[in-house]
Design an enzyme around this catalytic site. Structure first.
Site, PDB file in Angstrom:
ATOM      1  N   TYR A  76      32.669   6.306  22.407  1.00  0.00           N
ATOM      2  CA  TYR A  76      32.218   6.822  21.106  1.00  0.00           C
ATOM      3  C   TYR A  76      33.385   6.650  20.146  1.00  0.00           C
ATOM      4  CZ  TYR A  76      30.857  10.626  17.796  1.00  0.00           C
ATOM      5  OH  TYR A  76      30.545  11.398  16.702  1.00  0.00           O
ATOM      6  N   CYS A  77      33.178   5.866  19.082  1.00  0.00           N
ATOM      7  CA  CYS A  77      34.289   5.499  18.187  1.00  0.00           C
ATOM      8  C   CYS A  77      34.044   6.002  16.769  1.00  0.00           C
ATOM      9  CB  CYS A  77      34.479   3.983  18.159  1.00  0.00           C
ATOM     10  SG  CYS A  77      34.747   3.248  19.769  1.00  0.00           S
ATOM     11  N   GLY A  79      25.765  17.797  21.127  1.00  0.00           N
ATOM     12  CA  GLY A  79      25.731  17.766  22.592  1.00  0.00           C
ATOM     13  C   GLY A  79      27.113  17.624  23.190  1.00  0.00           C
ATOM     14  N   ARG A 134      29.905  18.680  22.039  1.00  0.00           N
ATOM     15  CA  ARG A 134      30.639  19.952  21.935  1.00  0.00           C
ATOM     16  C   ARG A 134      30.221  20.919  23.032  1.00  0.00           C
ATOM     17  NH1 ARG A 134      30.180  19.581  15.373  1.00  0.00           N
ATOM     18  NH2 ARG A 134      32.100  18.355  15.146  1.00  0.00           N
ATOM     19  N   GLN A 139      47.520  47.164  39.590  1.00  0.00           N
ATOM     20  CA  GLN A 139      46.515  47.292  38.533  1.00  0.00           C
ATOM     21  C   GLN A 139      46.734  46.266  37.408  1.00  0.00           C
ATOM     22  OE1 GLN A 139      46.098  51.085  36.373  1.00  0.00           O
ATOM     23  NE2 GLN A 139      43.990  51.111  37.147  1.00  0.00           N
ATOM     24  N   LEU A 165      49.820  34.357  36.869  1.00  0.00           N
ATOM     25  CA  LEU A 165      49.596  35.095  38.114  1.00  0.00           C
ATOM     26  C   LEU A 165      50.160  34.352  39.324  1.00  0.00           C
ATOM     27  CD1 LEU A 165      45.967  36.437  37.522  1.00  0.00           C
ATOM     28  CD2 LEU A 165      48.058  37.817  37.631  1.00  0.00           C
ATOM     29  N   GLU A 169      36.347  16.356  19.679  1.00  0.00           N
ATOM     30  CA  GLU A 169      34.930  16.602  19.339  1.00  0.00           C
ATOM     31  C   GLU A 169      34.821  17.606  18.189  1.00  0.00           C
ATOM     32  OE1 GLU A 169      32.151  15.928  22.270  1.00  0.00           O
ATOM     33  OE2 GLU A 169      33.574  14.475  23.050  1.00  0.00           O
TER      34      GLU A 169
END
Length: 385
Positions: A123-124, A245, A247, A283, A342, A368
């Site tokens: 896609y250009c 679409g 996105r 926690q 983490l 996009e």
């Protein structure tokens, strides 16, 4: 079952995509990333399942699914490799534009080879000097006619940051055929081996190493008028319709990558001990995991609703696609960043998958349509009412 549950068909599609990812993508993704391997054979295997033409109509040979099904497939494949999933998404966008807006002639010429991904599509739209201001593109197509070539365009200009450039066979290209601004743009399918088509060197990128990215150059390239998708002047509208679409799919890739890193973080924090205790018992860890899950689910369900709206052609589909893209891509990156934290120092090593997802997902808030442009789309729609 609630109205928000996936249907049995959707669950089957999701399961098929997950199994394919576990077998064909996840075990190899780290090597593709490290060695910059473009996994052409794996991508063609995905196309055998129909994933090269997810929302291309059944009449044209596609599997004719909706945008939610497409999002489920992209999300599942991105759990293994967001870069490869996103590459397949872009090909789907190009194939759909041809199917939805192309003449019978252009459809018959290209879709039979695009559906099995024997020929892959780029896609250009973006150019070196027009990114967010896409309608300012300068690549020019001048109409000409001669006895040898018949009715054709002569195309000159350059496109930047093109996924698949140099490898893909087909380039669905937005060109200027008329006045300045969006109304003077048309869409042409240009073949790789046409005289005058050339490529810049492969870009050295932070992530997305499993797919090629380069500049595409057109030097007086002669393209038959029959290769135009839609009418003259409709190219920008077609390009934007494709992006609704695209996105959703890129947001889905962020969800898949985010989910993978959340799962990795849960596994790691249960095993890793500090102060004679699994760090999952602290926690601070638990609250971080709870936030990651909450934010990912919120982004996921907004994206699924947006996908249903694009399938239904709802009047607010573009706003919802923009909101979902913005939220899912920001959330995916934020979840991966916390998963890395983490993991501590191990998260920063290539021995663990987290850093690859951290690099791959970063670009999703740029391409996009940047997440800043998503806010422009949303606010413009709100203020228009």
């Amino acid at each position: 079952m609630s109205q928000f549950d996936l249907t049995d068909d959707q669950l089957q599609i999701q399961d098929m995509a997950r199994k394919f990812t576990a077998d064909a993508i996840a075990p190899f993704a780290a090597e593709w990333d490290e060695k910059h391997v473009f996994p052409r054979d794996t991508i063609r295997e995905a196309a055998e399942l129909g994933f090269g033409a997810i929302y291309v109509s059944e009449e044209s040979g596609g599997i004719g699914l909706g945008r939610l099904e497409a999002a489920l497939i992209m999300e599942a494949m991105a759990y293994g490799c967001p870069s490869t999933s996103a590459f397949i998404s872009i090909h789907n966008m190009a194939a759909w534009m041809i199917d939805r807006y192309g003449s019978d002639e252009v459809k018959q010429k290209y879709l039979p080879s695009m559906i099995p991904m024997e020929r892959m599509g780029s896609y250009c739209l973006t150019e070196p000097s027009s990114g967010s201001d896409a309608a300012a593109l300068k690549t020019k197509a001048v109409r000409a006619n001669d006895s040898k070539r018949g009715d054709h365009y002569v195309v000159s200009g350059s496109k930047a940051f093109i996924s698949g450039a140099g490898e893909n066979e087909l380039y669905v290209t937005m060109v200027r055929t008329g006045e300045e601004g969006p109304k003077g743009i048309s869409c042409l399918v240009i073949e790789k081996d046409t005289k005058g088509v050339s490529f810049g060197g492969q870009e050295k990128k932070l992530g997305w190493h499993s797919q090629p990215t380069a500049q595409v150059n057109f030097d007086e390239v002669r393209v038959p008028v029959a290769n135009r998708v839609g009418a003259e002047g409709e190219g920008f509208r077609i390009a934007m319709a494709g992006l609704d679409g695209g996105r959703l799919n890129i947001g889905a890739c962020s969800l898949g990558g985010g989910q993978r890193c959340l799962d990795e973080a849960i596994r790691y924090t249960k095993e890793r001990k500090q102060f004679d205790t699994p760090i999952a018992d602290f926690q601070a860890t638990q609250f971080t995991l709870a936030d990651m899950e909450t934010e990912l689910q919120a982004a996921r369900y907004l994206l699924y609703v947006a996908a249903a709206k694009v399938t239904a052609n709802a009047p607010d589909k573009t706003r919802f696609a923009a909101m979902a893209k913005r939220l899912a891509t920001d959330t995916g990156s934020s979840v991966v960043d916390r998963a890395l934290q983490l993991h501590g120092g191990y998260g920063y090593l290539m021995d663990y998958p987290i850093e690859r997802f951290w690099r791959d997902l970063r670009v999703h808030s740029i391409l996009e349509g940047t997440n800043q442009i998503m806010r422009v789309i949303v606010s413009r729609d709100l203020l228009r009412q």
